[in-house]
Design an enzyme around this catalytic site. Structure first.
Site, PDB file in Angstrom:
ATOM      1  N   ASP A 161      11.049   5.965  -9.310  1.00 27.47           N
ATOM      2  CA  ASP A 161      10.774   6.608 -10.590  1.00 27.47           C
ATOM      3  C   ASP A 161      11.297   8.037 -10.659  1.00 27.47           C
ATOM      4  OD1 ASP A 161       9.546   4.273 -11.251  1.00 27.47           O
ATOM      5  OD2 ASP A 161       7.517   5.085 -11.447  1.00 27.47           O
ATOM      6  N   LYS A 175      -0.206  -4.351  -3.122  1.00 27.09           N
ATOM      7  CA  LYS A 175      -1.521  -3.870  -2.658  1.00 27.09           C
ATOM      8  C   LYS A 175      -1.653  -2.428  -3.124  1.00 27.09           C
ATOM      9  CE  LYS A 175      -5.225  -3.191  -0.055  1.00 27.09           C
ATOM     10  NZ  LYS A 175      -5.464  -1.772  -0.320  1.00 27.09           N
ATOM     11  N   SER A 216       0.816  -1.208   0.000  1.00 27.38           N
ATOM     12  CA  SER A 216       0.000   0.000   0.000  1.00 27.38           C
ATOM     13  C   SER A 216       0.855   1.267   0.000  1.00 27.38           C
ATOM     14  CB  SER A 216      -0.942  -0.056   1.215  1.00 27.38           C
ATOM     15  OG  SER A 216      -1.898   0.955   1.187  1.00 27.38           O
TER      16      SER A 216
END
Length: 419
Positions: free
Chosen positions: A330, A344, A319
């Site tokens: 990124d 998740k 999560s």
């Protein structure tokens, strides 16, 4: 005599044919009236839904089934209408085929909100489903489950003498939780084992930990985020200021066994590492939503922008942990060390119903800055390192050792590039 008898027979046949024609005509008329004037099935004590142009389902079938169960099923007379209603709602939610969408009757709804508040009784492990199997997402630090040897990724096959096959997460939680001081036995299988093992765990009051930090050799900062709760931003600010004051050269962000928390907290923490306005995560809703996508961007002082970063992840990273890790990868080129994260990446919102029950519904999923979907995919490490049972028993953290090795190389490279 024969003519009279024949006439009597003919008269009776004529009357019988007439009677059959009348019966046929009545039957046809009934069929025609029934098809052109369908009846409404009214159930006493139950309020039918209002006419809604968006609803095209034939609810008369539902009420017909309701009546037959109540009137004809062997145990139908024993059923309470409230239980039937909750079972029907639960079936509606299950039709989504989404293990993260759950219906909670009033008593279960209260337990769920206690869990979210972060102070509850149990064994201290976040559990979920993977391939329809109950698995441990992460044991909490210093919890009964961690002390007993439970690890992220463990598959729970039984709770006591009850098999978890086909069991929902909420049903498993109800059995696992219990009064403080009592014990529960989990039958667990772990990848690499030949057969399952039993773990007897004594329940306790569970306090959800948040964060700890320290400076490692070589002025390498180490921050272990254990939960993205409301306390995390303040604690992270303290950690950041202390580490920078001590001359941090590189940073290891540890989100292992962190089951997640609030999205807003992950976005807030990302602001310490990125330029303002950098994309942290995209929340994508259903296509016909008023706002199909919402982007969350970094804000903050960017204190750690010049600092090389390594992120520690494992099967218990889920999560909000994956949001922060993905954003650092990124946007900052952060190196991932450990094991593939849980995957998740969906958004659940709690919808309370007027009788005290509630539904936790998946309303969106998350996309990382470069567009990768978190749900079921997770984040793969650049350096895969597993901790064996023997290492865990001896307190050897080979993943952290690898992270230190990697960050030292990154620091040397950074220093070499300076004019």
């Amino acid at each position: 005599m024969r003519k009279i008898f024949t006439r009597i027979i003919q008269n009776r046949i004529t009357k019988l044919c007439a009677a059959l024609l009348v019966i046929g005509a009545v039957a046809f008329a009934s069929y025609w009236f029934g098809t052109t004037h369908p009846s409404t099935l009214v159930i006493k004590g139950v309020t039918n839904i209002e006419n809604d142009p968006k609803v095209t389902a034939d609810f008369s079938v539902f009420w017909e089934a309701w009546n037959r169960i109540k009137d004809e099923a062997l145990k139908g007379s024993e059923l309470k209408e409230g239980d039937m209603t909750y079972a029907a709602i639960s079936g509606l939610v299950k039709s989504l085929d989404d293990p993260n969408s759950v219906f909670f009757p009033p008593a279960d709804a209260q337990k769920f909100e206690e869990d979210v508040a972060g102070n509850f009784g149990g064994i201290g492990a976040e559990i979920g489903t993977r391939d329809e199997i109950i698995v441990v997402i992460a044991p909490l630090k210093d919890s009964p489950s961690e002390k007993a040897g439970i690890r992220s990724g463990d598959k729970i096959l039984k709770v006591g003498d009850k098999s978890t096959t086909g069991m929902s997460v909420m049903d498993a939680v109800k059995i696992i939780r219990g009064p403080k001081g009592t014990s529960v036995t989990l039958n667990v299988f772990r990848d690499g084992w030949d057969k399952p093992k039993d773990f007897s765990i004594v329940r306790d009051t569970i306090m959800v930990p948040t964060m700890d930090w320290k400076m490692l050799d070589g002025h390498i900062g180490y921050i272990h985020i254990r939960n993205f709760n409301e306390n995390a931003p303040g604690l992270f600010a303290r950690a950041a200021k202390e580490l920078v004051a001590d001359g941090v050269n590189g940073l290891i962000v540890d989100v292992r066994d962190d089951p997640g928390g609030f999205l807003e907290v992950a976005v807030t923490l990302a602001g310490w590492f990125m330029e303002q306005g950098s994309l942290v995560v995209t929340e994508e809703f259903r296509a016909d939503a008023p706002q199909p996508k919402e982007q969350f961007r970094a804000y903050g002082n960017g204190l750690f922008i010049p600092v090389p970063i390594v992120v520690l992840i494992n099967q218990g990273s889920a999560s909000a942990s994956e949001i922060l890790a993905g954003a650092l990868r990124d946007n900052r080129g952060a190196i991932m060390v450990g094991e593939k994260s849980f995957g998740k990446g969906t958004v659940q919102e709690l919808r309370r119903l007027h009788d005290g029950s509630s539904m936790k519904l998946t309303v969106a999923h998350w996309l990382m800055p470069k567009g990768d979907l978190i749900e079921k995919n997770g984040i793969k490490p650049d350096y895969e390192v597993k901790i064996s049972d023997e290492d865990a028993k001896n307190g050897k953290d080979s993943q952290l050792e690898k992270a230190q090795e990697v960050i030292k190389g990154m620091i040397e490279k950074t220093v070499a590039q300076k004019p």
